[in-house]
Write a protein that holds these residues in place. Structure first.
Motif, PDB file in Angstrom:
ATOM      1  N   TYR A  55      32.942  18.834  -7.513  1.00  0.00           N
ATOM      2  CA  TYR A  55      33.420  17.461  -7.660  1.00  0.00           C
ATOM      3  C   TYR A  55      32.634  16.485  -6.800  1.00  0.00           C
ATOM      4  CZ  TYR A  55      37.309  20.355  -9.212  1.00  0.00           C
ATOM      5  OH  TYR A  55      38.074  21.312  -9.830  1.00  0.00           O
ATOM      6  N   CYS A  56      31.825  17.011  -5.895  1.00  0.00           N
ATOM      7  CA  CYS A  56      31.010  16.156  -5.025  1.00  0.00           C
ATOM      8  C   CYS A  56      29.638  15.880  -5.632  1.00  0.00           C
ATOM      9  CB  CYS A  56      30.821  16.816  -3.662  1.00  0.00           C
ATOM     10  SG  CYS A  56      32.352  17.106  -2.746  1.00  0.00           S
ATOM     11  N   ILE A  57      29.157  16.823  -6.441  1.00  0.00           N
ATOM     12  CA  ILE A  57      27.810  16.682  -6.993  1.00  0.00           C
ATOM     13  C   ILE A  57      27.717  15.504  -7.946  1.00  0.00           C
ATOM     14  CG2 ILE A  57      26.080  17.792  -8.449  1.00  0.00           C
ATOM     15  CD1 ILE A  57      26.990  20.473  -7.296  1.00  0.00           C
ATOM     16  N   ALA A  58      28.714  15.354  -8.825  1.00  0.00           N
ATOM     17  CA  ALA A  58      28.679  14.277  -9.819  1.00  0.00           C
ATOM     18  C   ALA A  58      28.593  12.895  -9.187  1.00  0.00           C
ATOM     19  CB  ALA A  58      29.892  14.374 -10.743  1.00  0.00           C
ATOM     20  N   PRO A  59      29.449  12.557  -8.201  1.00  0.00           N
ATOM     21  CA  PRO A  59      29.316  11.235  -7.564  1.00  0.00           C
ATOM     22  C   PRO A  59      27.962  11.009  -6.918  1.00  0.00           C
ATOM     23  CG  PRO A  59      31.428  12.212  -7.024  1.00  0.00           C
ATOM     24  CD  PRO A  59      30.624  13.280  -7.700  1.00  0.00           C
ATOM     25  N   ILE A  60      27.391  12.072  -6.301  1.00  0.00           N
ATOM     26  CA  ILE A  60      26.091  11.930  -5.651  1.00  0.00           C
ATOM     27  C   ILE A  60      24.998  11.653  -6.690  1.00  0.00           C
ATOM     28  CG2 ILE A  60      24.310  13.150  -4.366  1.00  0.00           C
ATOM     29  CD1 ILE A  60      26.491  14.565  -2.814  1.00  0.00           C
ATOM     30  N   LEU A  61      25.012  12.410  -7.786  1.00  0.00           N
ATOM     31  CA  LEU A  61      24.013  12.202  -8.835  1.00  0.00           C
ATOM     32  C   LEU A  61      24.133  10.817  -9.447  1.00  0.00           C
ATOM     33  CD1 LEU A  61      24.030  15.653 -10.688  1.00  0.00           C
ATOM     34  CD2 LEU A  61      22.299  14.747  -9.122  1.00  0.00           C
ATOM     35  N   ILE A  62      25.372  10.399  -9.727  1.00  0.00           N
ATOM     36  CA  ILE A  62      25.594   9.067 -10.303  1.00  0.00           C
ATOM     37  C   ILE A  62      25.120   7.989  -9.337  1.00  0.00           C
ATOM     38  CG2 ILE A  62      27.400   7.417 -10.978  1.00  0.00           C
ATOM     39  CD1 ILE A  62      28.939   9.774 -12.129  1.00  0.00           C
ATOM     40  N   GLU A  80      38.336  10.124  -7.839  1.00  0.00           N
ATOM     41  CA  GLU A  80      39.784  10.278  -8.005  1.00  0.00           C
ATOM     42  C   GLU A  80      40.142  11.754  -8.129  1.00  0.00           C
ATOM     43  OE1 GLU A  80      43.698  10.293  -8.647  1.00  0.00           O
ATOM     44  OE2 GLU A  80      42.615   8.497  -8.035  1.00  0.00           O
ATOM     45  N   PHE A  81      39.373  12.489  -8.916  1.00  0.00           N
ATOM     46  CA  PHE A  81      39.642  13.906  -9.108  1.00  0.00           C
ATOM     47  C   PHE A  81      39.426  14.678  -7.804  1.00  0.00           C
ATOM     48  CE2 PHE A  81      39.018  18.186 -10.874  1.00  0.00           C
ATOM     49  CZ  PHE A  81      40.101  18.234 -11.732  1.00  0.00           C
ATOM     50  N   LEU A  82      38.373  14.320  -7.051  1.00  0.00           N
ATOM     51  CA  LEU A  82      38.106  14.956  -5.762  1.00  0.00           C
ATOM     52  C   LEU A  82      39.256  14.693  -4.796  1.00  0.00           C
ATOM     53  CD1 LEU A  82      36.292  16.383  -3.680  1.00  0.00           C
ATOM     54  CD2 LEU A  82      35.175  14.174  -3.262  1.00  0.00           C
ATOM     55  N   SER A  83      39.720  13.462  -4.737  1.00  0.00           N
ATOM     56  CA  SER A  83      40.838  13.098  -3.858  1.00  0.00           C
ATOM     57  C   SER A  83      42.086  13.895  -4.218  1.00  0.00           C
ATOM     58  CB  SER A  83      41.121  11.599  -3.979  1.00  0.00           C
ATOM     59  OG  SER A  83      42.248  11.233  -3.214  1.00  0.00           O
ATOM     60  N   ASN A  84      42.316  14.053  -5.518  1.00  0.00           N
ATOM     61  CA  ASN A  84      43.485  14.801  -5.982  1.00  0.00           C
ATOM     62  C   ASN A  84      43.424  16.258  -5.527  1.00  0.00           C
ATOM     63  OD1 ASN A  84      45.829  15.185  -8.079  1.00  0.00           O
ATOM     64  ND2 ASN A  84      44.332  16.766  -8.574  1.00  0.00           N
ATOM     65  N   GLU A  85      42.253  16.876  -5.664  1.00  0.00           N
ATOM     66  CA  GLU A  85      42.104  18.276  -5.282  1.00  0.00           C
ATOM     67  C   GLU A  85      42.256  18.464  -3.774  1.00  0.00           C
ATOM     68  OE1 GLU A  85      41.658  21.064  -7.291  1.00  0.00           O
ATOM     69  OE2 GLU A  85      42.306  19.580  -8.767  1.00  0.00           O
ATOM     70  N   TYR A 123      52.834  14.277  -9.462  1.00  0.00           N
ATOM     71  CA  TYR A 123      52.257  13.499 -10.552  1.00  0.00           C
ATOM     72  C   TYR A 123      50.860  14.030 -10.855  1.00  0.00           C
ATOM     73  CZ  TYR A 123      55.892  10.429  -8.748  1.00  0.00           C
ATOM     74  OH  TYR A 123      57.084   9.928  -8.290  1.00  0.00           O
ATOM     75  N   PRO A 124      50.433  13.961 -12.122  1.00  0.00           N
ATOM     76  CA  PRO A 124      49.068  14.396 -12.457  1.00  0.00           C
ATOM     77  C   PRO A 124      48.044  13.492 -11.789  1.00  0.00           C
ATOM     78  CG  PRO A 124      50.104  13.262 -14.322  1.00  0.00           C
ATOM     79  CD  PRO A 124      51.178  13.479 -13.302  1.00  0.00           C
ATOM     80  N   TRP A 125      46.817  14.005 -11.648  1.00  0.00           N
ATOM     81  CA  TRP A 125      45.785  13.284 -10.909  1.00  0.00           C
ATOM     82  C   TRP A 125      45.492  11.904 -11.484  1.00  0.00           C
ATOM     83  CZ3 TRP A 125      41.195  11.668 -13.106  1.00  0.00           C
ATOM     84  CH2 TRP A 125      40.888  12.198 -14.355  1.00  0.00           C
ATOM     85  N   TYR A 126      45.719  11.724 -12.785  1.00  0.00           N
ATOM     86  CA  TYR A 126      45.384  10.450 -13.426  1.00  0.00           C
ATOM     87  C   TYR A 126      46.552   9.462 -13.430  1.00  0.00           C
ATOM     88  CZ  TYR A 126      47.771  13.039 -17.126  1.00  0.00           C
ATOM     89  OH  TYR A 126      48.685  13.791 -17.828  1.00  0.00           O
ATOM     90  N   ALA A 127      47.678   9.847 -12.818  1.00  0.00           N
ATOM     91  CA  ALA A 127      48.882   9.008 -12.888  1.00  0.00           C
ATOM     92  C   ALA A 127      48.650   7.601 -12.349  1.00  0.00           C
ATOM     93  CB  ALA A 127      50.025   9.679 -12.128  1.00  0.00           C
ATOM     94  N   GLY A 128      47.949   7.507 -11.250  1.00  0.00           N
ATOM     95  CA  GLY A 128      47.751   6.182 -10.654  1.00  0.00           C
ATOM     96  C   GLY A 128      46.366   5.622 -10.876  1.00  0.00           C
ATOM     97  N   LEU A 165      32.482  11.576   1.294  1.00  0.00           N
ATOM     98  CA  LEU A 165      33.091  11.873   2.594  1.00  0.00           C
ATOM     99  C   LEU A 165      34.252  10.929   2.891  1.00  0.00           C
ATOM    100  CD1 LEU A 165      29.942  12.595   4.789  1.00  0.00           C
ATOM    101  CD2 LEU A 165      31.573  14.237   3.857  1.00  0.00           C
ATOM    102  N   ALA A 166      34.132   9.680   2.441  1.00  0.00           N
ATOM    103  CA  ALA A 166      35.207   8.712   2.661  1.00  0.00           C
ATOM    104  C   ALA A 166      36.469   9.132   1.920  1.00  0.00           C
ATOM    105  CB  ALA A 166      34.768   7.325   2.208  1.00  0.00           C
ATOM    106  N   VAL A 167      36.307   9.626   0.703  1.00  0.00           N
ATOM    107  CA  VAL A 167      37.465  10.056  -0.088  1.00  0.00           C
ATOM    108  C   VAL A 167      38.161  11.246   0.565  1.00  0.00           C
ATOM    109  CG1 VAL A 167      38.078  11.235  -2.241  1.00  0.00           C
ATOM    110  CG2 VAL A 167      36.751   9.135  -2.313  1.00  0.00           C
ATOM    111  N   VAL A 168      37.385  12.200   1.060  1.00  0.00           N
ATOM    112  CA  VAL A 168      37.969  13.384   1.694  1.00  0.00           C
ATOM    113  C   VAL A 168      38.675  13.011   2.995  1.00  0.00           C
ATOM    114  CG1 VAL A 168      37.510  15.657   2.684  1.00  0.00           C
ATOM    115  CG2 VAL A 168      36.265  14.915   0.649  1.00  0.00           C
ATOM    116  N   SER A 169      38.009  12.228   3.839  1.00  0.00           N
ATOM    117  CA  SER A 169      38.633  11.823   5.107  1.00  0.00           C
ATOM    118  C   SER A 169      39.825  10.916   4.859  1.00  0.00           C
ATOM    119  CB  SER A 169      37.610  11.109   5.998  1.00  0.00           C
ATOM    120  OG  SER A 169      37.115   9.934   5.386  1.00  0.00           O
ATOM    121  N   GLY A 170      39.751  10.080   3.812  1.00  0.00           N
ATOM    122  CA  GLY A 170      40.880   9.218   3.464  1.00  0.00           C
ATOM    123  C   GLY A 170      42.088  10.013   3.019  1.00  0.00           C
TER     124      GLY A 170
END
Length: 256
Positions: A23-30, A108-113, A125-130, A227-232
């Motif tokens: 889930y980290c690779i996709a954001p980095i590539l994008i 969002e998916f990374l934060s959920n996991e 709630y499912p990961w896409y709820a909010g 890293l911000a998402v994980v620490s958040g």
């Protein structure tokens, strides 16, 4: 200071949970593709820009020297110095915004996991709820962020020490954006979000300072959203123990 440590804990957490790396690779590539594309478009645009008026008249003497200086200095050296400055401003101020917007679903998916792992249970709630609420809140924050950053930057040009305030502003917004994924997923209303954020305002500056520092280092900004998402997520879970915390992560999150 404790909030700042969540950034280092986030790195350790990712190293110990390789299942999250996908889930980290996709954001980095994008982020990389977005940065390269925007910088290329800026470069191509500057190649076609001329700051000296076109003239078909032949000039001699002093006028010829002035004309040569205009072409080689203004349209040469000075133009590309301006390009470098604008590119640096984009990397510092704009890149994290663009990367966060383009990689929003993946983050969002990374934060959920991460939250699910830290809670030690399936979330209510499912990961896409909010997702929609988080996106709308992020857009509102983006507008406010741009206004504040541009305003503080203009003031900093007249009073350089004021740039420190700009660093605090960026730190604060980096934290808010990373925590909002969790708040939206747990169906926090706007009023609930504001109450939570204002209650933690000084901790948020400390938490986001690491992200702000990463944005200052070329290419390291690619890691900032992840890293911000994980620490958040770690910060949010530590501040909401009533929603559950996995026993094996209580020490990590400073929970007895």
């Amino acid at each position: 200071m404790e909030s700042l440590k969540f950034n280092l804990k986030a790195i350790s957490f990712l190293l110990k949970n390789p299942k999250l790396w996908t889930y980290c690779i996709a954001p980095i590539l994008i982020s990389m593709i977005a940065m390269i594309a925007i910088l290329y478009l800026m470069f191509a645009g500057f190649q076609n820009i001329s700051f000296t008026p076109a003239s078909n008249q032949e000039v001699t003497g002093i006028a010829a020297i002035v004309n040569w200086l205009q072409i080689h200095l203004v349209d040469g050296v000075l133009k590309w110095i301006l390009f470098i400055l604008l590119a640096l401003l984009f990397v510092w101020y704009g890149f994290s915004i663009v990367a966060s917007l383009l990689s929003f679903p993946f983050l969002e998916f990374l934060s959920n996991e991460v939250e699910k792992e830290l809670r030690g249970k399936e979330l209510n709630y499912p990961w896409y709820a909010g997702l929609v609420g988080s996106f709308l809140f992020s857009i509102s924050l983006l507008i406010l962020k741009l206004i504040l950053i541009v305003g503080v930057f203009v003031v900093s040009l007249m009073f350089p020490p004021f740039v420190i305030v700009n660093f605090f502003v960026i730190s604060w917004f980096c934290s808010i954006e990373s925590i909002d994924y969790c708040m939206s997923r747990n169906l926090y209303r706007v009023n609930d979000k504001l109450q939570f954020l204002l209650k933690q305002k000084f901790s948020l500056i400390s938490l986001g300072s690491f992200s702000a520092l990463l944005l200052l280092v070329p290419l390291m900004g690619l890691l900032q959203p992840m890293l911000a998402v994980v620490s958040g997520a770690m910060f949010f879970v530590s501040k909401t123990p009533e929603l559950g915390i996995n026993e094996k992560y209580k020490d990590l999150l400073n929970q007895k």
